[in-house]
Design a protein around this motif. Sequence first.
Motif, PDB file in Angstrom:
ATOM      1  N   PHE A  16       0.810  -1.211   0.000  1.00  0.00           N
ATOM      2  CA  PHE A  16       0.000   0.000   0.000  1.00  0.00           C
ATOM      3  C   PHE A  16       0.857   1.282   0.000  1.00  0.00           C
ATOM      4  O   PHE A  16       0.389   2.332  -0.424  1.00  0.00           O
ATOM      5  N   GLY A  39      -8.401   2.001  -3.535  1.00  0.00           N
ATOM      6  CA  GLY A  39      -7.283   1.075  -3.380  1.00  0.00           C
ATOM      7  C   GLY A  39      -7.280   0.467  -1.994  1.00  0.00           C
ATOM      8  O   GLY A  39      -7.952  -0.540  -1.738  1.00  0.00           O
ATOM      9  N   ILE A  40      -6.565   1.093  -1.069  1.00  0.00           N
ATOM     10  CA  ILE A  40      -6.489   0.542   0.295  1.00  0.00           C
ATOM     11  C   ILE A  40      -7.898   0.493   0.900  1.00  0.00           C
ATOM     12  O   ILE A  40      -8.731   1.364   0.624  1.00  0.00           O
ATOM     13  N   GLY A  41      -8.157  -0.529   1.685  1.00  0.00           N
ATOM     14  CA  GLY A  41      -9.490  -0.703   2.271  1.00  0.00           C
ATOM     15  C   GLY A  41      -9.689   0.223   3.450  1.00  0.00           C
ATOM     16  O   GLY A  41      -9.864  -0.229   4.589  1.00  0.00           O
ATOM     17  N   LYS A 108      -3.501  -5.922  12.395  1.00  0.00           N
ATOM     18  CA  LYS A 108      -2.228  -5.974  11.663  1.00  0.00           C
ATOM     19  C   LYS A 108      -1.049  -6.145  12.627  1.00  0.00           C
ATOM     20  O   LYS A 108      -0.170  -6.978  12.410  1.00  0.00           O
ATOM     21  N   TYR A 131      -3.706 -11.096   2.122  1.00  0.00           N
ATOM     22  CA  TYR A 131      -3.184  -9.900   2.801  1.00  0.00           C
ATOM     23  C   TYR A 131      -1.656 -10.042   2.948  1.00  0.00           C
ATOM     24  O   TYR A 131      -1.191 -11.004   3.571  1.00  0.00           O
ATOM     25  N   ASN A 176      -9.198 -11.351   2.267  1.00  0.00           N
ATOM     26  CA  ASN A 176      -8.666 -10.149   1.666  1.00  0.00           C
ATOM     27  C   ASN A 176      -7.546 -10.620   0.749  1.00  0.00           C
ATOM     28  O   ASN A 176      -6.582 -11.219   1.252  1.00  0.00           O
ATOM     29  N   TYR A 207     -12.806  -9.194   8.613  1.00  0.00           N
ATOM     30  CA  TYR A 207     -13.961  -8.795   7.784  1.00  0.00           C
ATOM     31  C   TYR A 207     -15.234  -9.548   8.158  1.00  0.00           C
ATOM     32  O   TYR A 207     -16.190  -9.568   7.387  1.00  0.00           O
ATOM     33  N   LYS A 238     -12.862  -2.347  10.364  1.00  0.00           N
ATOM     34  CA  LYS A 238     -13.844  -2.529   9.298  1.00  0.00           C
ATOM     35  C   LYS A 238     -15.259  -2.566   9.873  1.00  0.00           C
ATOM     36  O   LYS A 238     -16.190  -2.075   9.255  1.00  0.00           O
ATOM     37  N   TYR A 331     -14.744  -6.226  -0.489  1.00  0.00           N
ATOM     38  CA  TYR A 331     -13.838  -6.194  -1.642  1.00  0.00           C
ATOM     39  C   TYR A 331     -14.432  -6.886  -2.861  1.00  0.00           C
ATOM     40  O   TYR A 331     -15.087  -7.924  -2.733  1.00  0.00           O
ATOM     41  N   ARG A 372      -8.262  -5.513  -7.295  1.00  0.00           N
ATOM     42  CA  ARG A 372      -9.217  -5.373  -6.190  1.00  0.00           C
ATOM     43  C   ARG A 372      -9.758  -3.950  -6.108  1.00  0.00           C
ATOM     44  O   ARG A 372      -8.991  -2.985  -6.147  1.00  0.00           O
TER      45      ARG A 372
HETATM   46  C1  MLT Z   1      -6.327  -3.491   2.797  1.00  0.00           C
HETATM   47  O1  MLT Z   1      -6.593  -2.581   2.027  1.00  0.00           O
HETATM   48  O2  MLT Z   1      -5.984  -4.621   2.423  1.00  0.00           O
HETATM   49  C2  MLT Z   1      -6.431  -3.218   4.251  1.00  0.00           C
HETATM   50  O3  MLT Z   1      -7.025  -2.004   4.494  1.00  0.00           O
HETATM   51  C3  MLT Z   1      -5.124  -3.199   4.866  1.00  0.00           C
HETATM   52  C4  MLT Z   1      -5.210  -3.306   6.340  1.00  0.00           C
HETATM   53  O4  MLT Z   1      -6.271  -3.562   6.905  1.00  0.00           O
HETATM   54  O5  MLT Z   1      -4.154  -3.162   6.945  1.00  0.00           O
END
Ligand code: MLT
Length: 394
Positions: A16, A39-41, A108, A131, A176, A207, A238, A331, A372
């Motif tokens: 990321f 992009g990033i979640g 994380k 991930y 993910n 998730y 999330k 996603y 994604r």
């Molecule tokens: C992602 O986009 O895969 C997640 O937001 C990354 C994360 O949760 O660290």
Amino acid sequence: MKINQNYKNLKASYLFSDIAKKTAAYKAQNPDADIIRLGIGDVTLPLCSAVVDAFHKAADEMGVKESFKGYGPEQGYGFLKDAIKDYYKAEDGVTLEADEIFISDGAKSDLGNILDIFAKDNTVLVPDPVYPVYVDTNIMDGRNIVYMNGTAKNNFLPMPDDSVDADLIYLCSPNNPTGAAYNHEQLKAWVDYATKKGAIILFDAAYESFVISKELVRSIYEIEGARNCAIEFCSFSKIAGFTGTRCGWTVVPMELEADGMSLNKMWLRRQTTKFNGVSYPVQLAAAAVFTPEGRAQIAENLAYYRENAKIITAALDELGIWYTGGVNSPYIWLKCPNGMGSWEFFDLLLTKANVVGTPGAGFGAMGEGFFRLTAFGDRERTREATERIKKLFK
Ligand code: MLT
């Protein structure tokens, strides 16, 4: 002085960060570009009012001698662990003890830190795509990594292979990046495999709040035998938009033992030594997520993101682009059109539609040729992004 040579085996930067850098470079050259980031979640809705009220209350308490709090318990305050315990009972029918729950600043961190309690010569089984934190943190420790392939053929849900010996097994469900989620029967097969091999499953449930299909699993402890072989990681990011607030939890059941050592006690020892806990205001705010008001407000936010997912998948349907995910997951995992590579498609979307997504190859070799998109964006911006994509591919 010697450095950790394993770092030489890592890619130059984290996925990321790479995307952020590429996007910033494009923006610097095209200052007028109106970039939409899918992009990033990362969430876009603000914290719900139950959470904000709890923050205010905690801030007030911290300003008064009688209610001020210094160091808290490293494992987390009892009120939050109890709230999580009740959540598991109500949602999944799972019974946990408060001392099996460890509050942290996010899944994380714990997914990386948990490796402190495992030997570096363990063999690690990792799904591909997944991930990237699982792979990178094990590369840092020099562990042997074996991949199990997720493909359209197995619905991106790799199943155990008896001929492979593993000590640590990562499962991410809903996955993910693909959004695929295991059902009870499939996860039972994983629990049986881990039990047979004497392995530990590291189950990333970040998730779980997106799971709506009844046959799918939200917590691995719904599966018989999992308390003897699994550690579960979860996050408020999330479920309640805590990406910038930082709070998560890890469950280490009392039954988990190896070499005469309790993994729960080892993790407690690790945390009390290297971690001073999450701040009181954040924990009070996190507990508010599980109050009746908090639950109702969070449900609205989740519904908003689910609707975003529908907008994205409807556009892909219209274009005839293959995808999966977006139902039990925020996603959407799509096949890059016209046989394009993941990064090629990333560049095309960035430069021709000013839309940022995440190249599938960033999640592992099996992600090449996939891409994604996240449903965590703002509604209007998500709609606008899909219009741009439609225009580009029609
Ligand atoms: C992602 O986009 O895969 C997640 O937001 C990354 C994360 O949760 O660290």
